[in-house]
Design a protein around this motif. Structure first.
Motif, short mmCIF file in Angstrom:
data_model
loop_
_atom_site.label_atom_id
_atom_site.label_comp_id
_atom_site.label_asym_id
_atom_site.label_seq_id
_atom_site.Cartn_x
_atom_site.Cartn_y
_atom_site.Cartn_z
N MET A 125 0.85 -1.18 0.00
CA MET A 125 0.00 0.00 0.00
C MET A 125 0.89 1.24 0.00
O MET A 125 1.79 1.36 0.81
CB MET A 125 -0.90 -0.02 1.24
N LYS B 66 2.07 4.99 0.64
CA LYS B 66 1.88 5.98 1.70
C LYS B 66 2.05 7.36 1.07
O LYS B 66 3.10 7.65 0.50
CB LYS B 66 2.89 5.75 2.81
N SER C 14 -8.66 10.11 1.78
CA SER C 14 -8.65 9.15 2.89
C SER C 14 -9.58 7.96 2.68
O SER C 14 -9.43 6.94 3.34
CB SER C 14 -9.01 9.86 4.20
N THR C 15 -10.53 8.09 1.77
CA THR C 15 -11.47 6.99 1.54
C THR C 15 -10.94 5.93 0.57
O THR C 15 -11.53 4.87 0.45
CB THR C 15 -12.81 7.53 0.99
N ARG C 16 -9.83 6.23 -0.08
CA ARG C 16 -9.25 5.24 -0.99
C ARG C 16 -8.65 4.09 -0.19
O ARG C 16 -7.97 4.31 0.80
CB ARG C 16 -8.18 5.89 -1.87
N ARG C 17 -8.89 2.90 -0.65
CA ARG C 17 -8.40 1.72 0.07
C ARG C 17 -7.00 1.30 -0.35
O ARG C 17 -6.39 0.47 0.32
CB ARG C 17 -9.36 0.55 -0.13
N ASP C 18 -6.50 1.88 -1.45
CA ASP C 18 -5.19 1.45 -1.97
C ASP C 18 -4.04 2.34 -1.49
O ASP C 18 -2.89 2.08 -1.84
CB ASP C 18 -5.22 1.42 -3.50
N GLU D 137 -2.49 4.94 1.95
CA GLU D 137 -2.58 5.54 3.29
C GLU D 137 -2.24 7.00 3.11
O GLU D 137 -1.30 7.32 2.37
CB GLU D 137 -1.56 4.92 4.24
#
Length: 107
Positions: free
Chosen positions: A1, A3, A23-27, A29
């Motif tokens: 993932m 950063k 911040s809502t993206r899952r791929d 941080e």
């Protein structure tokens, strides 16, 4: 993932907006910080080392980061978005601009 760190001057308007938008993206941080000493969340060596990609709002932010934390940034990509400091937090125009400019660099 991956950063991703978003950086502006005081971490009050542009970079926190970017952090919230992505911040809502899952791929990825995300985090945000500011280059000024009075920033709500100042950039630290740890944050600079943590990031794989660092988006700065203006060239001056990139210059400050390299001067202060260059040795900690390792292989982080530094990308200047060229977004001036004339937007409010979560301003719809700022959100659209961020989505347009950042999406070019994130898969």
């Amino acid at each position: 993932m991956k950063k991703v760190l978003f950086v502006c001057s005081r971490n009050r308007l542009r970079s926190p907006t970017a952090e919230q938008v992505f911040s809502t993206r899952r791929d990825i941080e995300v985090a945000s910080a500011g280059t000024n000493h009075d920033a709500d969340v100042p950039v630290t060596a740890e944050l600079a080392a943590w990031a794989d990609v660092i988006f700065v709002m203006e060239r001056v932010h990139g210059t400050k980061l390299r001067q202060r934390f260059g040795r900690h940034m390792k292989s982080a990509r530094l990308i200047c978005l060229d977004i001036p400091d004339n937007y409010a937090f979560m301003d719809p125009a700022l959100v659209r601009l961020l989505e347009s400019k950042v999406s070019r660099h994130l898969p």
